[in-house]
Design a protein around this motif. Structure first.
Motif, short mmCIF file in Angstrom:
data_model
loop_
_atom_site.label_atom_id
_atom_site.label_comp_id
_atom_site.label_asym_id
_atom_site.label_seq_id
_atom_site.Cartn_x
_atom_site.Cartn_y
_atom_site.Cartn_z
N ARG A 34 0.85 -1.19 0.00
CA ARG A 34 0.00 0.00 0.00
C ARG A 34 0.88 1.23 0.00
NH1 ARG A 34 -3.58 -0.25 5.23
NH2 ARG A 34 -4.32 1.71 4.39
N ASP A 35 0.33 2.33 -0.50
CA ASP A 35 1.08 3.57 -0.46
C ASP A 35 0.38 4.52 0.52
OD1 ASP A 35 -0.16 4.77 -3.70
OD2 ASP A 35 -1.14 4.65 -1.75
N ASN A 36 0.91 5.71 0.63
CA ASN A 36 0.35 6.66 1.59
C ASN A 36 -0.91 7.35 1.09
OD1 ASN A 36 2.35 6.15 3.46
ND2 ASN A 36 3.73 7.64 2.56
N ALA A 37 -1.28 7.04 -0.15
CA ALA A 37 -2.45 7.70 -0.74
C ALA A 37 -3.67 6.78 -0.72
CB ALA A 37 -2.14 8.13 -2.17
N ASN A 38 -3.66 5.82 0.19
CA ASN A 38 -4.79 4.91 0.34
C ASN A 38 -5.08 4.09 -0.90
OD1 ASN A 38 -5.70 5.54 3.13
ND2 ASN A 38 -5.90 7.57 2.25
N THR A 39 -4.02 3.68 -1.53
CA THR A 39 -4.12 2.75 -2.64
C THR A 39 -3.40 1.46 -2.25
OG1 THR A 39 -4.18 4.54 -4.26
CG2 THR A 39 -3.58 2.35 -5.05
N VAL A 40 -4.04 0.36 -2.52
CA VAL A 40 -3.43 -0.94 -2.24
C VAL A 40 -3.21 -1.67 -3.56
CG1 VAL A 40 -5.65 -2.12 -1.91
CG2 VAL A 40 -3.61 -3.01 -0.81
N TYR A 41 -2.12 -2.40 -3.60
CA TYR A 41 -1.72 -3.10 -4.82
C TYR A 41 -1.61 -4.59 -4.54
CZ TYR A 41 -0.23 1.66 -5.91
OH TYR A 41 -0.19 3.02 -6.09
N LEU A 42 -1.82 -5.37 -5.57
CA LEU A 42 -1.57 -6.80 -5.50
C LEU A 42 -0.73 -7.19 -6.71
CD1 LEU A 42 -2.18 -9.40 -3.88
CD2 LEU A 42 -4.00 -9.86 -5.53
N GLN A 43 0.53 -7.46 -6.47
CA GLN A 43 1.43 -7.92 -7.53
C GLN A 43 1.31 -9.43 -7.61
OE1 GLN A 43 3.45 -6.14 -9.72
NE2 GLN A 43 3.74 -8.14 -10.68
N MET A 44 0.92 -9.92 -8.75
CA MET A 44 0.70 -11.35 -8.94
C MET A 44 1.69 -11.88 -9.97
SD MET A 44 -3.48 -11.44 -8.97
CE MET A 44 -3.63 -10.55 -10.52
#
Length: 118
Positions: free
Chosen positions: A71-81
């Protein structure tokens, strides 16, 4: 209310990679954790990966070592697959868990399709 907008799904060959993103907006204070769930046809929705506000993570056994949540500080979450398999094919949903006045609330995105061809 929390709004979740997902992006990044698509069609990929087995062994390939995709990155999903989920941007949270609205009443985002007191979000305890965000995560990714998936649901394949005829199956129940299952947890894929989850990350807390303190960046603690947990993963389904089936994706450990292949998927990474961040996640980043801008309230975005990522999923690297990475190293995707046909059995990873599903609709992937972003989730946010929020606590407010002692109650827990779950918010969901609209879902993004991930298809892995063999």
């Amino acid at each position: 209310q929390v709004q979740l907008v997902e992006s990044g799904g698509g069609l990929v060959q087995a062994g390939g990679s995709l990155r999903l993103s989920c941007a949270a907006s609205g009443s985002i204070f007191s979000i305890n954790a965000m995560g990714w769930y998936r649901q394949a046809p005829g199956k129940q929705r299952e947890l894929v990966a989850r990350i807390t506000s303190s960046s603690s993570t947990n993963y389904a056994d089936s994706v450990k070592g292949r998927f990474t949540i961040s996640r980043d500080n801008a309230n975005t979450v990522y999923l690297q697959m990475n190293s995707l398999k046909p059995e990873d094919t599903a609709v992937y949903y972003c989730n946010a868990e929020k606590s407010l006045f002692g109650k827990l609330y779950d918010y969901w995105g609209q879902g993004t399709q991930v298809t892995v061809s063999s």
